[in-house]
Design a protein around this motif. Structure first.
Motif, PDB file in Angstrom:
ATOM      1  N   SER A  65       0.884  -1.168   0.000  1.00 51.38           N
ATOM      2  CA  SER A  65       0.000   0.000   0.000  1.00 51.38           C
ATOM      3  C   SER A  65       0.919   1.214   0.000  1.00 51.38           C
ATOM      4  N   LEU A  66       0.995   1.906  -1.145  1.00 49.49           N
ATOM      5  CA  LEU A  66       2.023   2.927  -1.345  1.00 49.49           C
ATOM      6  C   LEU A  66       1.439   4.233  -1.857  1.00 49.49           C
ATOM      7  N   ASP A  67       2.152   5.309  -1.520  1.00 46.32           N
ATOM      8  CA  ASP A  67       1.825   6.626  -2.051  1.00 46.32           C
ATOM      9  C   ASP A  67       3.121   7.417  -2.127  1.00 46.32           C
ATOM     10  N   ILE A  68       3.104   8.482  -2.907  1.00 45.33           N
ATOM     11  CA  ILE A  68       4.259   9.373  -2.983  1.00 45.33           C
ATOM     12  C   ILE A  68       3.805  10.766  -2.584  1.00 45.33           C
ATOM     13  N   LYS A  75       2.176   7.318   5.504  1.00 48.50           N
ATOM     14  CA  LYS A  75       2.212   6.000   6.146  1.00 48.50           C
ATOM     15  C   LYS A  75       0.943   5.749   6.948  1.00 48.50           C
ATOM     16  N   SER A  76       0.413   6.768   7.567  1.00 44.36           N
ATOM     17  CA  SER A  76      -0.825   6.619   8.317  1.00 44.36           C
ATOM     18  C   SER A  76      -1.977   6.237   7.384  1.00 44.36           C
ATOM     19  N   ASP A  77      -2.096   6.939   6.270  1.00 44.05           N
ATOM     20  CA  ASP A  77      -3.173   6.662   5.309  1.00 44.05           C
ATOM     21  C   ASP A  77      -3.023   5.290   4.668  1.00 44.05           C
ATOM     22  N   THR A  78      -1.813   4.953   4.226  1.00 44.10           N
ATOM     23  CA  THR A  78      -1.618   3.694   3.518  1.00 44.10           C
ATOM     24  C   THR A  78      -1.791   2.489   4.445  1.00 44.10           C
ATOM     25  N   GLU A  79      -1.502   2.651   5.725  1.00 45.24           N
ATOM     26  CA  GLU A  79      -1.796   1.570   6.673  1.00 45.24           C
ATOM     27  C   GLU A  79      -3.303   1.339   6.734  1.00 45.24           C
ATOM     28  N   ILE A 134       2.747  -6.231   9.155  1.00 45.56           N
ATOM     29  CA  ILE A 134       2.997  -5.142   8.210  1.00 45.56           C
ATOM     30  C   ILE A 134       4.380  -4.567   8.505  1.00 45.56           C
ATOM     31  N   THR A 135       5.025  -4.081   7.452  1.00 47.39           N
ATOM     32  CA  THR A 135       6.360  -3.510   7.551  1.00 47.39           C
ATOM     33  C   THR A 135       6.354  -2.169   6.828  1.00 47.39           C
ATOM     34  N   PRO A 136       6.935  -1.122   7.427  1.00 47.11           N
ATOM     35  CA  PRO A 136       6.956   0.174   6.734  1.00 47.11           C
ATOM     36  C   PRO A 136       7.844   0.142   5.493  1.00 47.11           C
ATOM     37  N   VAL A 137       7.466   0.956   4.531  1.00 45.39           N
ATOM     38  CA  VAL A 137       8.227   1.137   3.298  1.00 45.39           C
ATOM     39  C   VAL A 137       8.591   2.617   3.229  1.00 45.39           C
ATOM     40  N   ASP A 138       9.874   2.913   3.175  1.00 47.45           N
ATOM     41  CA  ASP A 138      10.339   4.304   3.150  1.00 47.45           C
ATOM     42  C   ASP A 138      11.183   4.560   1.914  1.00 47.45           C
ATOM     43  N   GLU A 139      10.736   5.487   1.077  1.00 48.45           N
ATOM     44  CA  GLU A 139      11.453   5.923  -0.116  1.00 48.45           C
ATOM     45  C   GLU A 139      11.887   4.740  -0.976  1.00 48.45           C
ATOM     46  N   ALA A 140      10.951   3.856  -1.238  1.00 44.03           N
ATOM     47  CA  ALA A 140      11.254   2.649  -1.988  1.00 44.03           C
ATOM     48  C   ALA A 140      11.097   2.862  -3.486  1.00 44.03           C
ATOM     49  N   PHE A 141      11.804   2.054  -4.221  1.00 43.32           N
ATOM     50  CA  PHE A 141      11.703   2.001  -5.666  1.00 43.32           C
ATOM     51  C   PHE A 141      12.107   3.346  -6.277  1.00 43.32           C
ATOM     52  N   ASP A 179      10.281   5.552  -7.429  1.00 40.16           N
ATOM     53  CA  ASP A 179       9.269   6.582  -7.182  1.00 40.16           C
ATOM     54  C   ASP A 179       9.432   7.260  -5.831  1.00 40.16           C
ATOM     55  N   ARG A 180      10.316   6.724  -4.992  1.00 39.18           N
ATOM     56  CA  ARG A 180      10.493   7.235  -3.623  1.00 39.18           C
ATOM     57  C   ARG A 180       9.157   7.158  -2.868  1.00 39.18           C
ATOM     58  N   ALA A 181       8.527   6.005  -2.977  1.00 37.20           N
ATOM     59  CA  ALA A 181       7.217   5.783  -2.373  1.00 37.20           C
ATOM     60  C   ALA A 181       7.337   5.466  -0.890  1.00 37.20           C
ATOM     61  N   TYR A 182       6.288   5.810  -0.157  1.00 37.10           N
ATOM     62  CA  TYR A 182       6.155   5.496   1.260  1.00 37.10           C
ATOM     63  C   TYR A 182       4.897   4.659   1.440  1.00 37.10           C
ATOM     64  N   GLY A 183       4.863   3.927   2.542  1.00 38.80           N
ATOM     65  CA  GLY A 183       3.669   3.163   2.859  1.00 38.80           C
ATOM     66  C   GLY A 183       4.001   1.939   3.676  1.00 38.80           C
ATOM     67  N   TRP A 184       3.293   0.844   3.362  1.00 37.58           N
ATOM     68  CA  TRP A 184       3.413  -0.398   4.105  1.00 37.58           C
ATOM     69  C   TRP A 184       3.330  -1.571   3.158  1.00 37.58           C
ATOM     70  N   VAL A 185       3.964  -2.661   3.551  1.00 38.94           N
ATOM     71  CA  VAL A 185       3.731  -3.948   2.903  1.00 38.94           C
ATOM     72  C   VAL A 185       3.212  -4.879   3.992  1.00 38.94           C
ATOM     73  N   GLY A 186       2.039  -5.433   3.728  1.00 40.34           N
ATOM     74  CA  GLY A 186       1.442  -6.370   4.665  1.00 40.34           C
ATOM     75  C   GLY A 186       1.450  -7.764   4.080  1.00 40.34           C
ATOM     76  N   VAL A 187       1.673  -8.747   4.927  1.00 36.59           N
ATOM     77  CA  VAL A 187       1.560 -10.135   4.505  1.00 36.59           C
ATOM     78  C   VAL A 187       0.160 -10.586   4.892  1.00 36.59           C
ATOM     79  N   VAL A 188      -0.651 -10.886   3.868  1.00 34.52           N
ATOM     80  CA  VAL A 188      -2.046 -11.260   4.090  1.00 34.52           C
ATOM     81  C   VAL A 188      -2.305 -12.665   3.558  1.00 34.52           C
ATOM     82  N   ASN A 189      -3.211 -13.344   4.232  1.00 31.10           N
ATOM     83  CA  ASN A 189      -3.650 -14.670   3.805  1.00 31.10           C
ATOM     84  C   ASN A 189      -5.085 -14.579   3.321  1.00 31.10           C
ATOM     85  N   PHE A 190      -5.319 -15.073   2.119  1.00 34.40           N
ATOM     86  CA  PHE A 190      -6.681 -15.251   1.624  1.00 34.40           C
ATOM     87  C   PHE A 190      -7.053 -16.695   1.940  1.00 34.40           C
ATOM     88  N   ASN A 191      -8.108 -16.873   2.722  1.00 34.47           N
ATOM     89  CA  ASN A 191      -8.539 -18.204   3.163  1.00 34.47           C
ATOM     90  C   ASN A 191      -9.918 -18.498   2.600  1.00 34.47           C
TER      91      ASN A 191
END
Length: 153
Positions: free
Chosen positions: A73-76, A88-92, A118-125, A127-139
């Protein structure tokens, strides 16, 4: 049981119906970077990780399937002085919104999402994107159906 394609399409529908999310994609990490795509942020990216397939119960007729994804979940920042803290607050929250869509929404049946972490993402890729990466299970649950077995007459 939904096909893998139907599961991804449900994620896409959740993102399309969300008022803040502007783009969705699924695939390998190569597709996460906007320099190779026309991505509009905020952006949700779904990366498949693992699945045990259908884990059948003792009678071998029905069981459950879990598909594990990384959900980015990312934004710049729109302006050079925009707050990464706000992003980071919004993307979480977007991650939790999508989980709510699956678990409490109109289309909820026998499937649901769980969140491992969930793990924060800071200035990634690039695009210098911020946000979170969450590990989710679809059951979801499944019952084998020999009547639908594709065979020659």
């Amino acid at each position: 049981m939904k096909t893998y394609q139907e599961v991804v399409e449900q994620f896409q529908t959740a993102c399309n119906e969300h008022l803040a999310i502007n783009s969705f994609a699924e695939g390998a990490l190569d597709y996460l970077d906007a320099s190779s795509q026309n991505i509009k942020y905020p952006y949700i990216f779904l990366r498949p990780l693992t699945s045990n397939g259908i884990v059948l119960d003792a009678n071998g007729v029905s069981g459950t399937r879990t598909l594990t994804f990384e959900m980015y979940s990312l934004d710049i920042p729109k302006l050079s002085n925009a707050s990464p803290l706000k992003i980071k607050s919004d993307t979480e929250q977007y991650i939790y919104d999508i989980i709510s869509y699956f678990n409490l929404g109109d289309y909820q049946r026998t499937e649901f999402l769980t969140l491992q972490n969930i793990t924060p993402v800071d200035e990634a890729f690039n695009d210098r994107a911020y946000g979170w990466v969450g590990v989710v299970n679809f059951n979801d649950s499944y019952t084998l159906n020999y009547c639908a077995y594709p065979k020659l007459p």
